[in-house]
Motif scaffolding. Structure first.
Motif, PDB file in Angstrom:
ATOM      1  N   GLY A  22     -26.716 -24.731 -20.845  1.00 54.00           N
ATOM      2  CA  GLY A  22     -27.206 -23.373 -20.600  1.00 54.00           C
ATOM      3  C   GLY A  22     -26.701 -22.813 -19.282  1.00 54.00           C
ATOM      4  O   GLY A  22     -26.261 -21.655 -19.210  1.00 54.00           O
ATOM      5  N   VAL A  23     -26.739 -23.633 -18.240  1.00 55.38           N
ATOM      6  CA  VAL A  23     -26.259 -23.197 -16.919  1.00 55.38           C
ATOM      7  C   VAL A  23     -24.769 -22.878 -16.981  1.00 55.38           C
ATOM      8  O   VAL A  23     -24.318 -21.854 -16.452  1.00 55.38           O
ATOM      9  CB  VAL A  23     -26.557 -24.276 -15.842  1.00 55.38           C
ATOM     10  CG1 VAL A  23     -25.778 -24.007 -14.559  1.00 55.38           C
ATOM     11  CG2 VAL A  23     -28.048 -24.350 -15.565  1.00 55.38           C
ATOM     12  N   LEU A  24     -23.994 -23.749 -17.619  1.00 57.75           N
ATOM     13  CA  LEU A  24     -22.552 -23.537 -17.686  1.00 57.75           C
ATOM     14  C   LEU A  24     -22.177 -22.302 -18.507  1.00 57.75           C
ATOM     15  O   LEU A  24     -21.111 -21.730 -18.311  1.00 57.75           O
ATOM     16  CB  LEU A  24     -21.861 -24.780 -18.252  1.00 57.75           C
ATOM     17  CG  LEU A  24     -21.881 -26.011 -17.335  1.00 57.75           C
ATOM     18  CD1 LEU A  24     -21.306 -27.217 -18.054  1.00 57.75           C
ATOM     19  CD2 LEU A  24     -21.109 -25.728 -16.051  1.00 57.75           C
ATOM     20  N   SER A  25     -23.038 -21.895 -19.422  1.00 59.91           N
ATOM     21  CA  SER A  25     -22.714 -20.739 -20.265  1.00 59.91           C
ATOM     22  C   SER A  25     -23.272 -19.422 -19.724  1.00 59.91           C
ATOM     23  O   SER A  25     -23.095 -18.382 -20.348  1.00 59.91           O
ATOM     24  CB  SER A  25     -23.211 -20.984 -21.689  1.00 59.91           C
ATOM     25  OG  SER A  25     -24.621 -21.061 -21.690  1.00 59.91           O
ATOM     26  N   MET A  26     -23.917 -19.453 -18.562  1.00 65.28           N
ATOM     27  CA  MET A  26     -24.491 -18.237 -17.977  1.00 65.28           C
ATOM     28  C   MET A  26     -23.381 -17.288 -17.530  1.00 65.28           C
ATOM     29  O   MET A  26     -22.423 -17.692 -16.889  1.00 65.28           O
ATOM     30  CB  MET A  26     -25.375 -18.587 -16.778  1.00 65.28           C
ATOM     31  CG  MET A  26     -26.641 -19.314 -17.150  1.00 65.28           C
ATOM     32  SD  MET A  26     -27.594 -19.813 -15.710  1.00 65.28           S
ATOM     33  CE  MET A  26     -28.118 -18.246 -15.080  1.00 65.28           C
ATOM     34  N   ALA A  33     -20.911 -21.678  -8.520  1.00 65.06           N
ATOM     35  CA  ALA A  33     -22.369 -21.879  -8.548  1.00 65.06           C
ATOM     36  C   ALA A  33     -22.791 -22.597  -9.827  1.00 65.06           C
ATOM     37  O   ALA A  33     -23.635 -23.491  -9.793  1.00 65.06           O
ATOM     38  CB  ALA A  33     -23.091 -20.536  -8.431  1.00 65.06           C
ATOM     39  N   ARG A  34     -22.194 -22.203 -10.956  1.00 64.04           N
ATOM     40  CA  ARG A  34     -22.519 -22.876 -12.223  1.00 64.04           C
ATOM     41  C   ARG A  34     -22.118 -24.341 -12.167  1.00 64.04           C
ATOM     42  O   ARG A  34     -22.877 -25.222 -12.559  1.00 64.04           O
ATOM     43  CB  ARG A  34     -21.808 -22.198 -13.397  1.00 64.04           C
ATOM     44  CG  ARG A  34     -22.398 -20.884 -13.791  1.00 64.04           C
ATOM     45  CD  ARG A  34     -21.773 -20.361 -15.049  1.00 64.04           C
ATOM     46  NE  ARG A  34     -20.320 -20.363 -14.911  1.00 64.04           N
ATOM     47  CZ  ARG A  34     -19.513 -19.444 -15.378  1.00 64.04           C
ATOM     48  NH1 ARG A  34     -19.989 -18.448 -16.067  1.00 64.04           N
ATOM     49  NH2 ARG A  34     -18.206 -19.515 -15.200  1.00 64.04           N
ATOM     50  N   GLY A  35     -20.905 -24.608 -11.678  1.00 56.76           N
ATOM     51  CA  GLY A  35     -20.418 -25.988 -11.588  1.00 56.76           C
ATOM     52  C   GLY A  35     -21.268 -26.832 -10.660  1.00 56.76           C
ATOM     53  O   GLY A  35     -21.600 -27.979 -10.965  1.00 56.76           O
TER      54      GLY A  35
END
Length: 190
Positions: A22-26, A33-35
């Motif tokens: 979910g975080v990576l697809s935001m 920041a996602r990584g």
């Protein structure tokens, strides 16, 4: 046998993995920041999953080591012998490295009503451990045109060819197959 992880650790890992995806697809959040967030969650998952207990202790929701399923070792010839005596046979092909197998165990096989049904007289629970390569188990899977796990089949006087269960088990699917195998003929492709 030493397992890779207990059922609670497996469920926690699956949940954190879903959050990471979910975080990576935001959208709208920088890639850095996602990584960084995904990496931090992965580290937390590795640390926490190693410290979680293998069994829940809340009022028998998950079977204890002594009250669980009495698994018989997988022997293909034994299936036909047991069916001929009127028994129902539940075959679970699993492995320590199979997270879906562990989830099936934690969420379905080690919980009521399934754990009770598999412990009843006239029902044999047979486990094929594929943690290490085993030619007999590989040939068994190939007989169903399967080459991976989890794989579960229920046999009985009413299902001599076996009822193949879905990869993600539900209590309803297992209980229905146990009932059908006991009562009348079904093909394994149903």
């Amino acid at each position: 046998m030493i397992g890779v992880s207990g059922p609670i650790a497996t469920l926690a890992s699956v949940a954190v993995t879903a959050v990471i995806v979910g975080v990576l697809s935001m959208r709208g959040v920088s890639g850095t920041a996602r990584g960084a967030t995904a990496a931090a969650l992965a580290v937390v998952m590795l640390i926490v999953s190693g410290t979680l207990p293998d069994r829940l202790s809340s009022r028998g929701t998950i079977a204890s080591e002594t009250g669980g399923i009495a698994w018989l070792p997988f022997e293909r010839a034994e299936i036909a012998r047991r069916i001929s005596t009127g028994e129902v046979v539940f075959v679970d092909v699993t492995a320590d490295w199979c997270l879906t197998c562990k989830a099936n165990k934690a969420l379905v096989l080690d919980r009521d009503p399934v754990v009770t049904a598999l412990g009843r007289p006239g029902v044999a629970a047979m486990q094929a451990d594929w943690t290490r390569p085993d030619e007999a188990i590989s040939r068994y899977l190939e007989g169903f045109d399967r080459f991976g796990i989890p794989f579960n089949v229920v046999y009985g006087p009413g299902a001599t060819e076996g009822i193949v269960l879905p990869e993600l088990l539900t209590a309803d699917a297992v209980m229905d197959a146990l009932h059908r195998a006991r009562t009348r003929e079904f093909s394994r492709t149903e």
